[in-house]
Design a protein around this motif. Structure first.
Motif, PDB file in Angstrom:
ATOM      1  N   PRO A  49      43.679  29.776  43.176  1.00 31.38           N
ATOM      2  CA  PRO A  49      43.225  30.871  42.313  1.00 31.38           C
ATOM      3  C   PRO A  49      43.762  32.217  42.777  1.00 31.38           C
ATOM      4  N   ARG A  50      44.039  33.062  41.827  1.00 34.72           N
ATOM      5  CA  ARG A  50      44.544  34.395  42.109  1.00 34.72           C
ATOM      6  C   ARG A  50      43.560  35.426  41.597  1.00 34.72           C
ATOM      7  N   ARG A  51      43.616  36.599  42.199  1.00 34.46           N
ATOM      8  CA  ARG A  51      42.769  37.695  41.742  1.00 34.46           C
ATOM      9  C   ARG A  51      43.206  38.132  40.351  1.00 34.46           C
ATOM     10  N   PRO A  52      42.259  38.325  39.444  1.00 39.84           N
ATOM     11  CA  PRO A  52      42.649  38.786  38.101  1.00 39.84           C
ATOM     12  C   PRO A  52      43.326  40.151  38.174  1.00 39.84           C
ATOM     13  N   ALA A  53      44.091  40.443  37.162  1.00 38.96           N
ATOM     14  CA  ALA A  53      44.756  41.744  37.089  1.00 38.96           C
ATOM     15  C   ALA A  53      43.707  42.854  37.102  1.00 38.96           C
ATOM     16  N   PRO A  54      43.922  43.898  37.893  1.00 39.80           N
ATOM     17  CA  PRO A  54      42.912  44.963  37.992  1.00 39.80           C
ATOM     18  C   PRO A  54      42.767  45.724  36.686  1.00 39.80           C
ATOM     19  N   THR A  55      41.550  46.154  36.452  1.00 44.36           N
ATOM     20  CA  THR A  55      41.285  46.980  35.285  1.00 44.36           C
ATOM     21  C   THR A  55      41.767  48.407  35.554  1.00 44.36           C
ATOM     22  N   LYS A  56      41.692  49.235  34.525  1.00 49.32           N
ATOM     23  CA  LYS A  56      42.102  50.644  34.690  1.00 49.32           C
ATOM     24  C   LYS A  56      41.218  51.339  35.725  1.00 49.32           C
ATOM     25  N   THR A  57      39.929  51.059  35.712  1.00 48.60           N
ATOM     26  CA  THR A  57      39.032  51.662  36.702  1.00 48.60           C
ATOM     27  C   THR A  57      39.386  51.216  38.117  1.00 48.60           C
ATOM     28  N   GLU A  58      39.670  49.935  38.285  1.00 50.04           N
ATOM     29  CA  GLU A  58      40.034  49.425  39.608  1.00 50.04           C
ATOM     30  C   GLU A  58      41.356  50.025  40.081  1.00 50.04           C
ATOM     31  N   GLN A  59      42.316  50.182  39.201  1.00 50.27           N
ATOM     32  CA  GLN A  59      43.585  50.798  39.570  1.00 50.27           C
ATOM     33  C   GLN A  59      43.382  52.239  40.033  1.00 50.27           C
ATOM     34  N   ASP A  60      42.534  52.968  39.339  1.00 45.32           N
ATOM     35  CA  ASP A  60      42.268  54.359  39.727  1.00 45.32           C
ATOM     36  C   ASP A  60      41.599  54.422  41.099  1.00 45.32           C
ATOM     37  N   LEU A  61      40.665  53.511  41.349  1.00 46.88           N
ATOM     38  CA  LEU A  61      39.998  53.507  42.642  1.00 46.88           C
ATOM     39  C   LEU A  61      40.956  53.109  43.772  1.00 46.88           C
ATOM     40  N   GLN A  62      41.834  52.153  43.517  1.00 51.30           N
ATOM     41  CA  GLN A  62      42.822  51.766  44.526  1.00 51.30           C
ATOM     42  C   GLN A  62      43.751  52.930  44.857  1.00 51.30           C
ATOM     43  N   GLU A  63      44.193  53.655  43.843  1.00 49.47           N
ATOM     44  CA  GLU A  63      45.059  54.808  44.076  1.00 49.47           C
ATOM     45  C   GLU A  63      44.309  55.897  44.833  1.00 49.47           C
ATOM     46  N   GLN A  64      43.056  56.097  44.496  1.00 51.71           N
ATOM     47  CA  GLN A  64      42.255  57.097  45.206  1.00 51.71           C
ATOM     48  C   GLN A  64      42.095  56.715  46.677  1.00 51.71           C
ATOM     49  N   ALA A  65      41.845  55.439  46.959  1.00 55.71           N
ATOM     50  CA  ALA A  65      41.686  54.992  48.342  1.00 55.71           C
ATOM     51  C   ALA A  65      42.981  55.178  49.138  1.00 55.71           C
ATOM     52  N   GLY A  77      40.275  31.674  53.676  1.00 55.31           N
ATOM     53  CA  GLY A  77      40.699  30.483  54.393  1.00 55.31           C
ATOM     54  C   GLY A  77      41.526  30.841  55.611  1.00 55.31           C
ATOM     55  N   THR A  78      42.562  30.059  55.894  1.00 57.25           N
ATOM     56  CA  THR A  78      43.454  30.283  57.033  1.00 57.25           C
ATOM     57  C   THR A  78      44.895  30.244  56.557  1.00 57.25           C
ATOM     58  N   PRO A  79      45.833  30.735  57.373  1.00 59.62           N
ATOM     59  CA  PRO A  79      47.238  30.635  56.965  1.00 59.62           C
ATOM     60  C   PRO A  79      47.685  29.193  56.742  1.00 59.62           C
ATOM     61  N   GLU A  80      47.110  28.269  57.504  1.00 61.68           N
ATOM     62  CA  GLU A  80      47.478  26.862  57.342  1.00 61.68           C
ATOM     63  C   GLU A  80      46.827  26.230  56.117  1.00 61.68           C
ATOM     64  N   ALA A  81      45.645  26.703  55.758  1.00 62.28           N
ATOM     65  CA  ALA A  81      44.920  26.128  54.616  1.00 62.28           C
ATOM     66  C   ALA A  81      44.250  27.253  53.825  1.00 62.28           C
ATOM     67  N   PRO A  82      45.036  28.019  53.087  1.00 68.12           N
ATOM     68  CA  PRO A  82      44.436  29.120  52.313  1.00 68.12           C
ATOM     69  C   PRO A  82      43.581  28.597  51.160  1.00 68.12           C
ATOM     70  N   LYS A  83      42.533  29.327  50.851  1.00 62.34           N
ATOM     71  CA  LYS A  83      41.669  28.965  49.732  1.00 62.34           C
ATOM     72  C   LYS A  83      42.094  29.643  48.436  1.00 62.34           C
ATOM     73  N   ILE A  84      42.836  30.722  48.549  1.00 63.17           N
ATOM     74  CA  ILE A  84      43.299  31.463  47.382  1.00 63.17           C
ATOM     75  C   ILE A  84      44.784  31.756  47.552  1.00 63.17           C
TER      76      ILE A  84
END
Length: 283
Positions: A29-45, A102-109
């Motif tokens: 599984p992968r993280r869903p694409a960030p929303t506009k709000t999440e993108q703004d918060l990431q840029e602020q951080a 998880g771990t590098p040998e057995a990642p969960k995502i």
């Protein structure tokens, strides 16, 4: 003819040496694409980190964690908290990160390139943080109880991860269905202690049932007996004797009342009034 004979044998040998690969495993599984709000918060951080405002950047990532619950946000909160020397928070969120990724040998995502280096750095920071703090494994006898440390709720039983605290004395408690139990405990840096809390909710329930008021009782009839009682039946079979007795008692009571009233010299005593009973961020 000989070629036809050896062809099936050759095919069998090739099949044994090169077995058919198992069915392809589903993608991680992968993280869903960030929303506009999440993108703004990431840029602020990112901007706050570049300006050296680590505490503000950590708080922004904490807001992102509450929105997404993602492993990457838990990683950022844990790593920035470590830079602030807030070791209990760092250990808490890095534990969440390890559990999610998880771990590098057995990642969960799904993990991006360079994940192994970040993972090893997080492990090193976690080990250093644990040198400065203690850990509490809280075990509660009943599931679904609120678990608190020093009055702050840290989760609901059963807890799946330890609670990280600063060295010193702490109060660990649990409460469920009106039952509360608390236990003090001392923790040293780098140590891990187990706290057992027993909630006796059955005793609370039985005590409440015993204290419940009795149901309303039937009022007596004018004849002085309960419906269906022996006294009521006797009143129907002996009416003359009953009313004669009542009349005689009433006359006698009146005479004693007059006599008592003339001898009474002090005020009437009032009865005393009865006393009144007064009744994470999780991944």
């Amino acid at each position: 003819m000989r070629r036809l004979l050896y062809s099936p044998i050759l095919a069998l040998v090739l099949l044994l040496e090169c077995p058919i690969s198992a069915a392809a495993e589903p993608p991680l599984p992968r993280r869903p694409a960030p929303t506009k709000t999440e993108q703004d918060l990431q840029e602020q951080a990112r901007r706050l980190v570049n300006e050296g405002r680590i505490a503000d950047a950590r708080d922004v990532h904490l807001t992102l964690w509450r929105l997404t619950g993602s492993a990457s946000d838990a990683f950022n909160v844990g790593m920035l908290s470590f830079r602030l020397h807030e070791f209990a928070t760092a250990a808490e969120f890095l534990t969440i990160y390890f559990d999610r990724v998880g771990t590098p040998e057995a990642p969960k995502i799904w993990v991006p390139p360079g994940f192994k280096d970040n993972y090893e750095l997080a492990r090193a920071n976690f080990a250093e943080a644990r040198r400065h703090i203690g850990a509490l494994e809280v075990r509660v006898s009943e599931p679904g109880a609120d678990v608190l440390v020093d009055g702050r709720q840290v989760g609901v039983s059963p807890l799946t991860s330890p609670v990280f605290v600063a060295p010193g004395q702490h109060r660990v408690s649990a409460q469920l269905a009106g039952v509360h139990v608390e236990q003090p405990i001392a923790v040293e840096a780098g140590s891990e202690r187990t706290v057992w809390l027993v909630l006796d909710t059955r005793a609370k329930a039985s005590g409440a049932a015993a204290a419940a008021p009795a149901g309303p009782r039937s009022r007596s009839s004018k004849t002085g007996g309960l419906p269906g009682s022996t006294a009521a039946q006797r009143s129907t079979t002996e009416p003359a004797v009953r009313w004669w007795t009542v009349g005689a008692l009433a006359a006698t009571s009146a005479a004693w009342g007059l006599s008592g009233a003339s001898r009474s010299s002090g005020p009437t005593r009032r009865p005393m009034n009865g006393s009144r009973l007064i009744g994470a961020c999780s991944p």
